[in-house]
Design a protein around this motif. Structure first.
Motif, short mmCIF file in Angstrom:
data_model
loop_
_atom_site.label_atom_id
_atom_site.label_comp_id
_atom_site.label_asym_id
_atom_site.label_seq_id
_atom_site.Cartn_x
_atom_site.Cartn_y
_atom_site.Cartn_z
N LYS A 347 -1.58 -0.12 -3.15
CA LYS A 347 -2.48 -0.52 -4.02
C LYS A 347 -2.01 -1.57 -4.79
O LYS A 347 -1.25 -1.06 -5.95
N PRO A 348 -2.28 -2.82 -4.78
CA PRO A 348 -1.90 -3.68 -5.79
C PRO A 348 -1.95 -3.38 -7.23
O PRO A 348 -1.18 -3.64 -8.15
N ALA A 349 -3.19 -2.67 -7.39
CA ALA A 349 -3.44 -2.42 -8.79
C ALA A 349 -2.66 -1.44 -9.28
O ALA A 349 -2.57 -1.49 -10.74
N GLY A 350 -1.91 -0.59 -8.63
CA GLY A 350 -0.98 0.43 -9.24
C GLY A 350 0.33 -0.46 -9.71
O GLY A 350 0.77 0.12 -10.89
N TYR A 351 0.80 -1.33 -9.26
CA TYR A 351 1.89 -2.29 -9.61
C TYR A 351 1.34 -2.76 -10.88
O TYR A 351 2.19 -2.98 -11.97
N PHE A 352 0.19 -3.45 -10.90
CA PHE A 352 -0.42 -4.02 -12.19
C PHE A 352 -0.44 -2.87 -13.25
O PHE A 352 0.18 -3.40 -14.61
N ILE A 353 -0.72 -1.92 -13.15
CA ILE A 353 -0.86 -0.90 -14.19
C ILE A 353 0.25 -0.34 -14.77
O ILE A 353 0.47 -0.29 -15.82
N LEU A 354 1.33 -0.35 -13.88
CA LEU A 354 2.59 0.24 -14.41
C LEU A 354 3.58 -0.83 -14.86
O LEU A 354 4.37 -0.55 -15.76
N PHE A 355 3.50 -2.09 -14.22
CA PHE A 355 4.61 -2.87 -14.35
C PHE A 355 4.23 -3.78 -15.20
O PHE A 355 4.99 -4.72 -16.06
#
Length: 368
Positions: A347-355
């Protein structure tokens, strides 16, 4: 002071890492799903014991050696700090290497003995469980952010009286050891970093609250209580962390505005107190709650249902650490090794939220 801090951190890492195999659900061992009926396997138990004793003994000897070395020689503070960091990462890399070794062994053992072939895989769904979820509402996480915005406004009113040099880094002694020229940006940079961190914690709470609640097929009643407790305490732990970070950063900001506010003792006590409270909270969370609430005691007898086990989703866990499942709508999922949550890497949203917050924080630090 640096020696005390590193002794505390190394000791904490040693205890937590060595205890990790026993803080997880009985149906998970080294990132591998263990079907009902095999959770007490002696070979798996020996793997856990070997992992724990190796990490614990290595950590204890490293801690003792570090203390003796640092107190018997006349060393520069930089040497003590660097060696402490090397020991910390050494213990973490050792535990990671042992985990991968026993993950591979557990996987081979499960495959060679064909565990679970005689059991029906079942996924339990409880449509009413969301109504019982006691995770904190996201609006609560906005409270520390309001305080930060207020500090930014207060800083603006005090701009003319702020010193020409702004502290940007504080050493182990509690004294600032790096400075930047006063500008409208530099005087609020610390608060901007704080605001990004608070926002990240708020978003994490939002999406962990939306994540799937996975119940144990054989013990659904017990796992329901444990899952709800795990989610509630995770939410509280994250909020308390946000509050503590706000207190620390807010204090540092006020000492920048009012130079005489923080004496030497207070400048030492605040970071050390913050560290101790975070470590204490983490220990309570890990040892009292455990992963998925596995250490939460239930007040009733929930007899295991024979002939069934949880759905085996090992194929979605790469090395038992990285969860990649595009069919799962959850952005955050429970870890398989360690206590807490990880992202669904599909899920690309996970990368956005953390990174993205990390990139923003690094950008702010670079611009100072």
């Amino acid at each position: 002071m640096p020696l005390t801090i590193f002794l505390i951190i190394i000791g904490f890492i040693t205890v937590l890492q060595s205890a990790t195999p026993f803080l997880l659900k009985r149906t998970i061992a080294f990132g591998v799903t263990i079907p009902e009926g095999h959770t007490d396997n002696r070979t798996i138990a020996s793997y856990k014991k070997t992992y724990t004793m190796t990490v614990l003994v290595t950590g204890i000897f490293s801690l003792a050696g570090y203390y003796v070395w640092a107190t018997t020689d006349s060393l520069a503070e930089e040497q003590v700090v660097l060696t402490g960091l090397v020991i910390q990462f050494g213990i973490l890399f050792l535990s990671m290497g042992l985990y991968l070794l026993f993950h591979a062994k557990t996987t081979r053992l499960k495959q060679s003995q064909n565990w679970g072939s005689d059991l029906k895989q079942v996924r339990i769904a409880d449509l009413a469980i969301r109504s019982k979820d006691e995770m904190l509402p996201s609006s609560i996480y906005a409270l520390p952010m309001i305080i930060t915005v207020g500090l930014i406004a207060y800083t603006a009113t005090q701009y003319s009286s702020i010193p020409d040099l702004i502290p940007t880094h504080w050493g182990p002694s509690g004294k600032p050891d790096a400075f930047s020229q006063k500008t409208p940006f530099s005087v609020i940079a610390l608060l901007l970093i704080l605001l990004v961190m608070q926002g990240m914690m708020l978003v994490i709470n939002v999406f962990t609250k939306r994540s799937g609640i996975k119940l144990n097929a054989a013990k659904s009643k017990t796992s329901k209580v444990q899952q709800l407790s795990f989610r509630k305490y995770t939410s509280w732990f994250l909020f308390i962390t946000s509050v503590l970070v706000t207190v620390l950063f807010g204090f540092l900001q006020l000492t920048t505005i009012h130079e005489g506010l923080g004496n030497t003792a207070l400048m030492l006590a605040m970071p050390l107190g913050f560290l101790l409270l975070i470590l204490l909270g983490t220990a309570v969370y890990a040892f009292k709650v455990g992963q998925s609430g596995s250490r939460i005691d239930v007040s009733f007898d929930d007899t295991s249902t024979a002939g069934i086990t949880d759905v085996d989703d090992d194929k979605y866990w790469k090395a038992g650490v990285f969860y990649v499942n595009k069919n799962d709508p959850s952005i955050f999922v429970e870890k398989r090794f360690g206590v807490g949550w990880t992202i669904n890497f599909a899920k690309p949203a996970g990368y956005f939220i953390l990174f993205v917050p990390v990139v923003i924080i690094l950008l702010i630090a670079f611009l100072l």
